[in-house]
Design a protein around this motif. Structure first.
Motif, PDB file in Angstrom:
ATOM      1  N   ILE A  96      -7.289  -2.915  -7.132  1.00  0.00           N
ATOM      2  CA  ILE A  96      -6.135  -3.537  -6.499  1.00  0.00           C
ATOM      3  C   ILE A  96      -6.536  -4.948  -6.105  1.00  0.00           C
ATOM      4  O   ILE A  96      -7.537  -5.145  -5.420  1.00  0.00           O
ATOM      5  CB  ILE A  96      -5.727  -2.738  -5.236  1.00  0.00           C
ATOM      6  CG1 ILE A  96      -5.369  -1.298  -5.616  1.00  0.00           C
ATOM      7  CG2 ILE A  96      -4.575  -3.419  -4.512  1.00  0.00           C
ATOM      8  CD1 ILE A  96      -5.267  -0.356  -4.423  1.00  0.00           C
ATOM      9  N   SER A 113       3.423   6.547  -4.847  1.00  0.00           N
ATOM     10  CA  SER A 113       3.486   6.807  -6.284  1.00  0.00           C
ATOM     11  C   SER A 113       2.335   7.660  -6.786  1.00  0.00           C
ATOM     12  O   SER A 113       2.475   8.356  -7.780  1.00  0.00           O
ATOM     13  CB  SER A 113       3.452   5.485  -7.063  1.00  0.00           C
ATOM     14  OG  SER A 113       4.438   4.607  -6.594  1.00  0.00           O
ATOM     15  N   LYS A 114       1.194   7.605  -6.114  1.00  0.00           N
ATOM     16  CA  LYS A 114       0.015   8.276  -6.640  1.00  0.00           C
ATOM     17  C   LYS A 114      -0.419   9.514  -5.871  1.00  0.00           C
ATOM     18  O   LYS A 114      -1.311  10.225  -6.305  1.00  0.00           O
ATOM     19  CB  LYS A 114      -1.178   7.289  -6.664  1.00  0.00           C
ATOM     20  CG  LYS A 114      -0.938   6.005  -7.407  1.00  0.00           C
ATOM     21  CD  LYS A 114      -0.563   6.175  -8.870  1.00  0.00           C
ATOM     22  CE  LYS A 114      -1.584   6.940  -9.663  1.00  0.00           C
ATOM     23  NZ  LYS A 114      -1.232   7.017 -11.100  1.00  0.00           N
ATOM     24  N   ASP A 131       0.825  -1.208   0.000  1.00  0.00           N
ATOM     25  CA  ASP A 131       0.000   0.000   0.000  1.00  0.00           C
ATOM     26  C   ASP A 131       0.858   1.257   0.000  1.00  0.00           C
ATOM     27  O   ASP A 131       0.587   2.200  -0.738  1.00  0.00           O
ATOM     28  CB  ASP A 131      -0.917   0.026   1.229  1.00  0.00           C
ATOM     29  CG  ASP A 131      -2.127  -0.869   1.068  1.00  0.00           C
ATOM     30  OD1 ASP A 131      -2.840  -1.077   2.075  1.00  0.00           O
ATOM     31  OD2 ASP A 131      -2.357  -1.351  -0.052  1.00  0.00           O
ATOM     32  N   TYR A 152      -2.138  -3.958  -9.637  1.00  0.00           N
ATOM     33  CA  TYR A 152      -2.736  -2.628  -9.511  1.00  0.00           C
ATOM     34  C   TYR A 152      -3.073  -2.198 -10.932  1.00  0.00           C
ATOM     35  O   TYR A 152      -2.197  -2.116 -11.782  1.00  0.00           O
ATOM     36  CB  TYR A 152      -1.721  -1.665  -8.875  1.00  0.00           C
ATOM     37  CG  TYR A 152      -2.150  -0.220  -8.899  1.00  0.00           C
ATOM     38  CD1 TYR A 152      -1.752   0.616  -9.939  1.00  0.00           C
ATOM     39  CD2 TYR A 152      -2.943   0.325  -7.895  1.00  0.00           C
ATOM     40  CE1 TYR A 152      -2.139   1.952  -9.978  1.00  0.00           C
ATOM     41  CE2 TYR A 152      -3.334   1.652  -7.924  1.00  0.00           C
ATOM     42  CZ  TYR A 152      -2.926   2.462  -8.958  1.00  0.00           C
ATOM     43  OH  TYR A 152      -3.309   3.776  -9.000  1.00  0.00           O
ATOM     44  N   TYR A 202      -9.834   1.934  -5.744  1.00  0.00           N
ATOM     45  CA  TYR A 202      -9.189   3.194  -5.380  1.00  0.00           C
ATOM     46  C   TYR A 202      -9.638   4.248  -6.368  1.00  0.00           C
ATOM     47  O   TYR A 202      -9.556   4.049  -7.588  1.00  0.00           O
ATOM     48  CB  TYR A 202      -7.662   3.011  -5.433  1.00  0.00           C
ATOM     49  CG  TYR A 202      -6.834   4.229  -5.131  1.00  0.00           C
ATOM     50  CD1 TYR A 202      -5.752   4.559  -5.942  1.00  0.00           C
ATOM     51  CD2 TYR A 202      -7.079   5.020  -4.012  1.00  0.00           C
ATOM     52  CE1 TYR A 202      -4.944   5.655  -5.664  1.00  0.00           C
ATOM     53  CE2 TYR A 202      -6.281   6.123  -3.730  1.00  0.00           C
ATOM     54  CZ  TYR A 202      -5.217   6.434  -4.551  1.00  0.00           C
ATOM     55  OH  TYR A 202      -4.420   7.514  -4.273  1.00  0.00           O
ATOM     56  N   ILE A 240       2.035   2.051  -3.418  1.00  0.00           N
ATOM     57  CA  ILE A 240       0.972   2.603  -4.271  1.00  0.00           C
ATOM     58  C   ILE A 240       0.722   4.068  -3.937  1.00  0.00           C
ATOM     59  O   ILE A 240       0.747   4.923  -4.809  1.00  0.00           O
ATOM     60  CB  ILE A 240      -0.353   1.811  -4.088  1.00  0.00           C
ATOM     61  CG1 ILE A 240      -0.195   0.396  -4.632  1.00  0.00           C
ATOM     62  CG2 ILE A 240      -1.521   2.530  -4.779  1.00  0.00           C
ATOM     63  CD1 ILE A 240      -1.373  -0.517  -4.303  1.00  0.00           C
ATOM     64  N   TYR A 241       0.532   4.374  -2.657  1.00  0.00           N
ATOM     65  CA  TYR A 241       0.171   5.740  -2.285  1.00  0.00           C
ATOM     66  C   TYR A 241       1.335   6.708  -2.432  1.00  0.00           C
ATOM     67  O   TYR A 241       1.148   7.876  -2.734  1.00  0.00           O
ATOM     68  CB  TYR A 241      -0.444   5.770  -0.881  1.00  0.00           C
ATOM     69  CG  TYR A 241      -1.722   4.948  -0.802  1.00  0.00           C
ATOM     70  CD1 TYR A 241      -1.856   3.909   0.116  1.00  0.00           C
ATOM     71  CD2 TYR A 241      -2.773   5.198  -1.673  1.00  0.00           C
ATOM     72  CE1 TYR A 241      -3.013   3.147   0.156  1.00  0.00           C
ATOM     73  CE2 TYR A 241      -3.929   4.438  -1.638  1.00  0.00           C
ATOM     74  CZ  TYR A 241      -4.055   3.411  -0.730  1.00  0.00           C
ATOM     75  OH  TYR A 241      -5.181   2.662  -0.683  1.00  0.00           O
TER      76      TYR A 241
END
Lengths: 93, 444, 172
Positions: free
Chosen positions: B437, A75-76, A69, B56, B409, A72-73
């Motif tokens: 995801i 990167s975004k 996680d 993802y 998301y 992901i966060y």
């Protein structure tokens, strides 16, 4: 060929975000002080940690999910990190 | 008396026996490696492995796959060694920073070799991104005295155009019969970026034309100022954990992070529009060469009783602010609900909200005052995001654990107060980004 | 009326059988009795619980020392602190103990001895005094724990001078 670092200085905090930041710092300091002063009356005996010893009660109960996680966060979004480790659990040894 | 019954390896590992030791380890960016599981009355601790595969996938945009295998071993005096290998691959398209237009737009690929066309009315996406990254982490944790635990670790990651090396160290002190813990950690990362096409000159115009023309290479080189650049990140993290009662534990953290070096995204441009909103030029973005971030984080975990199905609730809040003018709030909640003796279901919901960086602009209008730092990367713009998902896990007969996670998301960038121009009416300036995801994990 | 009587009878039987299931002695009394029965011996008292990882790890070693030293006047008495006894009994089914287990689910004995961590072990000499106290269990320290046991085993109650036996071990 390495690039010379630009000499632009960072932007100073705007007034409102400075106020925001100091409000947060005060709140955090209060929280910490209250916690530390009250902490000697909080807690459990070493043999009462049965529930705390469970894997689900660890602060980071699933490090793999947390790492995925975070990636992901990071990167975004513009924020990252903040969590830590240590404390809780069985309390053994 | 009774015969000494040597425990066999096939002893059932029931969930409440396989309790975690409190010695969690990890690097500062929240990427903890593993907590060790208690051995089932075995004399020698064996290696414990955790593996996961994640997909993802954004709608019409980026797709990433990531695989992790991590191993942990506990030694005789409670020293813990954790090793982790991560491989991830990225494909698909990412927004290049330019804004949608009522006519088709042509852009040059980051490498300079070739152009791509975005149809009218669509958000410009660059689909040349595909990369594979390999990462190695190692962490060593050990008790230094009865109430002090220390940990050190290293990080290495490499992809086609990026190299990252990092070290971290941490000390934790337990007191009040281990009901309270304070900890402090430091980490340092040194990264080198060698992007395809080199480092673009900030504010220079994107050269658009024919890549096969004889003068192309020389012209393209004029828009470049180097092949590679560095970035260093230093973090300090201070944490305090307090057991409240038999069912509840809380944590409070503060972190301070300094990043220095090349922080611009070499692949992103900003559209230069005339007063009607029609694109005249695309210029490469420019960000400051340093960033100082701070965050405060608080978390509580509570184990409910039978009346609420013995659910474990995990609620946390993080507030982040930095010297780029970005503030963010993150609220994250999970509820782990046991189902029978060997499985659980874990719904998850996360809310995120961030404000725009001071130098964020979705586009530049031609006659504006000379620009300093500027970026149209929506990821440092104003936005809210929501994650909703659930995880299902089950302990198998041999004691190994299998789990599945599925999440949705959704990012909703919003207008931080920028003027709307006539040609942009009807265009999606702040497109929503949605992703799915999916993850499978196996621990053995 | 008859139904009421049956219910009342069931209630009496139930409460009678419930009270007979309670230990006849409190945990502290059980411990006192066990200690009296082992008077003159070296005793290793261990506080453990099924959810405590290091406690679980110490079991094979405690079984080993029980067997190894019992003929020299040594015994292990363990005190289980699981809040729910059934968890302890389930654990013992999979991991049998060759030593005594006293159930102290309310932690009265633990509180009496001010236990600071899990597990805690106390080594009692032949004279009945607590000679060594350890918080935590480490596989890497078993040699040290056994050296302490042997030292106490070779001290008789009439010989309180320091007759150290380091390097003078009898074969077991």
């Amino acid at each position: 060929m390495k690039v010379n670092k630009t000499v632009f200085k960072t932007l100073s905090l705007t007034n409102s975000s400075k106020l925001n930041a100091s409000k947060v710092k005060l709140a955090l300091l209060t929280a910490i002080t209250l916690s530390l002063s009250a902490c000697s009356s909080l807690g459990v005996e070493p043999w009462e940690r049965d529930l705390l010893a469970k894997k689900e009660m660890a602060l980071t109960s699933n490090p793999i999910d947390a790492a995925l996680d975070d990636h992901i966060y990071f990167s975004k979004e513009a924020s990252s990190g903040g969590k830590s480790f240590g404390g809780g659990g069985c309390g053994c040894n | 008396m009774t015969n000494l019954n040597k425990t066999s390896k096939q002893a059932n590992k029931t969930p409440n026996i396989k309790a975690a030791l409190s010695l969690a380890t990890g690097a500062l960016l929240g990427t903890s490696i593993l907590t060790a599981g208690a051995a089932q009355a075995e004399e020698v601790d064996e290696w414990q492995f955790d593996s996961a595969f994640l997909l993802y996938s954004e709608v019409d945009r980026v797709t990433a796959t990531e695989a992790i295998i991590a191993g942990t071993k506990v030694f005789e005096n409670d020293e813990i060694l954790s090793l982790k290998l991560t491989v991830d691959a990225l494909t698909g398209a990412s927004a290049n920073g330019a804004v949608a237009q009522p006519k088709a737009q042509t852009f040059t690929r980051p490498s300079g070799n070739g152009q791509y066309v975005t149809p009218a009315g669509e958000t410009p996406l660059d689909d040349t991104f595909h990369d594979t990254r390999v990462q190695l982490n190692g962490q060593w944790t050990q008790p230094l005295s009865e109430n002090i635990t220390g940990s050190v670790g290293g990080h290495f990651s490499k992809e086609y155009d990026y190299l990252s090396l990092g070290v971290n160290g941490n000390l934790a002190y337990d007191f009040n019969k281990k009901n309270s813990t304070i900890s402090m950690g430091l980490s340092y990362f040194q990264d080198t970026f060698t992007p395809e096409g080199g480092i673009p000159k900030p504010h220079s115009s994107m050269l658009v034309g024919d890549s096969s023309a004889p003068e192309w290479d020389t012209e393209f080189a004029k828009t470049r100022i180097g092949d590679s650049d560095d970035k260093s990140t230093a973090d300090i993290l201070v944490g305090f954990t307090q057991v409240i009662n038999r069912r509840m534990i809380t944590a409070f953290n503060y972190s301070y992070s300094m990043v220095d070096g090349y922080l611009t995204d070499p692949f992103k441009v900003v559209s230069v529009l005339n007063n009607d909103g029609l694109a005249q030029d695309y210029i490469y973005e420019s960000r400051p060469d340093s960033r100082v971030k701070q965050s405060t984080f608080m978390q509580a975990k509570y184990n409910f009783d039978d009346s609420l199905l013995n659910t474990v609730a995990d609620v946390s809040y993080r507030y982040m602010w930095d010297d780029w003018g970005i503030n963010s709030h993150t609220i994250d909640t999970r509820f782990t609900v046991p189902v029978g003796a060997t499985s659980y279901i874990e719904p998850h919901i996360r809310f995120y909200q961030q404000g725009a960086a001071d130098f964020y602009q979705p586009y530049i209008i031609e006659e504006q005052a000379p620009i300093g730092f500027v970026s149209a990367d929506y990821r440092i713009g104003e936005m809210t995001a929501v994650t909703v998902g659930a995880k299902y896990g089950v302990v198998l007969n041999d004691g190994n654990e299998l789990s599945f996670r599925l999440e949705y998301y959704r990012q909703t960038p919003t207008n931080a107060g920028f003027a709307e121009l006539s040609a942009l009416k009807g265009q999606d300036i702040y497109p929503v980004v949605e992703a799915l995801i999916a993850q499978v994990s196996y621990s053995f | 009326m008859k139904r009421m009587f049956v219910l009342l009878l069931l209630l009496i039987i139930f409460s009678a059988s419930a009270s007979s299931e309670q230990q006849a002695y409190s945990p502290q009394e059980s411990l006192e009795q066990a200690l009296l029965a082992q008077d003159g011996k070296v005793i290793y008292i261990d506080f453990w619980a099924s959810w405590c990882g290091p406690c679980v790890k110490s079991f094979p070693w405690m079984n080993k020392i029980q067997q190894q030293y019992k003929d020299l006047g040594f015994t292990v008495i363990s005190i289980n602190l699981d809040a729910d006894e059934t968890n302890a009994r389930k654990f013992l089914q999979d991991n049998p103990a060759s030593f005594a287990v006293i159930y102290d689910n309310k932690g009265t004995i633990a509180k009496h001895f001010s236990i600071q961590g899990m597990p805690t072990s106390m080594l009692i000499g032949r004279d009945g005094d607590i000679k060594y106290r350890h918080s935590g269990f480490f596989n890497g320290k078993t040699k040290q724990y056994e050296d302490e046991i042997r030292k106490l085993l070779h001290t008789t109650t009439t010989n309180l001078s320091n007759k150290t036996n380091r390097g003078n071990h009898e074969s077991e």
